[in-house]
Design an enzyme around this catalytic site. Sequence first.
Site, mmCIF file in Angstrom:
data_model
loop_
_atom_site.group_PDB
_atom_site.id
_atom_site.type_symbol
_atom_site.label_atom_id
_atom_site.label_comp_id
_atom_site.label_asym_id
_atom_site.label_seq_id
_atom_site.Cartn_x
_atom_site.Cartn_y
_atom_site.Cartn_z
ATOM 1 N N HIS A 437 1.458 -1.378 3.295
ATOM 2 C CA HIS A 437 0.539 -0.252 3.142
ATOM 3 C C HIS A 437 -0.863 -0.776 2.854
ATOM 4 O O HIS A 437 -1.043 -1.857 2.290
ATOM 5 C CB HIS A 437 0.983 0.707 2.027
ATOM 6 C CG HIS A 437 1.294 0.041 0.732
ATOM 7 N ND1 HIS A 437 2.449 -0.680 0.505
ATOM 8 C CD2 HIS A 437 0.581 -0.022 -0.443
ATOM 9 C CE1 HIS A 437 2.470 -1.144 -0.741
ATOM 10 N NE2 HIS A 437 1.342 -0.763 -1.329
ATOM 11 N N HIS A 439 -4.463 0.064 1.017
ATOM 12 C CA HIS A 439 -5.197 0.869 0.039
ATOM 13 C C HIS A 439 -6.629 1.041 0.542
ATOM 14 O O HIS A 439 -7.306 0.055 0.874
ATOM 15 C CB HIS A 439 -5.247 0.164 -1.319
ATOM 16 C CG HIS A 439 -3.908 0.008 -1.974
ATOM 17 N ND1 HIS A 439 -3.413 0.897 -2.898
ATOM 18 C CD2 HIS A 439 -2.951 -0.958 -1.839
ATOM 19 C CE1 HIS A 439 -2.220 0.500 -3.317
ATOM 20 N NE2 HIS A 439 -1.919 -0.632 -2.685
#
Length: 451
Positions: A437, A439
């Site tokens: 993922h 950020h």
Amino acid sequence: MRTKNTKSFSAGLIRFCSTILIAITTIAPASNYLLNSFFAIVDAYPAFPSIKSTFDLRKNKNIWITSRARTCKTLNLMMSSSSKHILYDMPVSNNGARCRLILYKKKIPKNEVDILPPSTLGGLKSPDYLSLNAQGKMPLLEITPNNAKNEVSMGENNMSNSMKALPESDTICRYLLSTYKDIGPSFLPDDTKSNLISRLHDMYLTTIQGCMYKATPPFGIYQERKDAIEEFRRQMQIIDDLIGDDHGMYLCGDEVSLADATLFPTMIFANFMLPKFGVKKEDALPSRIAKWYKILKERDGDFAKIYEEVLGGLLAWEDNNRWDIIPLAGKRDNDPPTIFDKIISGDIPSTIVRDDDKILAFKDINPAAPAHILVIPKDRNGLSALRKSEADHGEILGKMLLAAGDIARDKSLGFGDGARIVINDGKDGGQEVPHIHIHVLGGRLMQWPPG
């Protein structure tokens, strides 16, 4: 006194003998002592210095010994020089198999068309092969030098006098059907249905078939293997719908067509490989194609021969563990699901800011900045961490970064003049969820170095 002609004859004899001996030692390296003995005799013979000055035998030896493929080419072409054509192909080649099927069905003899592996010329990327086919692919039909003048002058084939070889399987097939039209079945070269099936196959199946056996993308226009496999299966279904139920033993009736020769070898690929990627064996081929495929394999000896040839090549690939390193086949994502999977499925609510077929972006429930968005791939596909990435992940990683850039420009989400884009990787990198993922943090001035 030895005359100039005598010396010329001796030099020619030496060249001939050395070539034959080098060819023998190439095939049987244990026979190198024959060649070394030959050079020792030449060195000891006093009349040869002037010959060796114009023909350096040792240099010739080194060139040939270090270029085995070229030696094999000479030897093989010497043995097959009586053939009018040479088809460079390998048993595992599905595109070449359609050409071989025409040769088998028409019973075209070896003195008309011989079949040799590309290694005869040193391999697909060798200078000799590339001089005949700049694409460096097989199959390739070469018109042998002794017959080139006769072949290129054939009016119906309308070949240019400069053409010594034909690449591309469909072109080769149509050349063979024209050249040997009075031998065996016609293969219905003007049948509309046959030509359409062949065209669909060549445009939409073979262009992406590498997704089933190549280690890395691209696969035609696709960067992701999963997408290419789905499209391959969709295109098979389109052809299956086109076939219909009202046909005989072959795709266009009771007579074999070019469509049969074209499609059958590729279905050997699909039937063998797709189950390695999680497709059920009974679903590997669409229903009509599966029925036709089974009939030809069991009732037509020439198709059965092609089946054995191609399957033999595929089994050899399997014995060499070809699929062990291929994502979705030997390499699969067996890690347990994470909290992100529940967010993707909707089992855990989230504030979604971007949602498409590949990517989901949502607000972090524990924001580290006024604006804090997480960007994740919907299909983890082995990307539990950035260190797990490989060529198959190139497209999704690019899409994630593009999405992060778009989000960082969105003032409505609280972003100002830029953002910090972060990928934590592993325990030392502070990664908490083993599902890659990004950020995207903003809304305040970021400090450096980070904490």
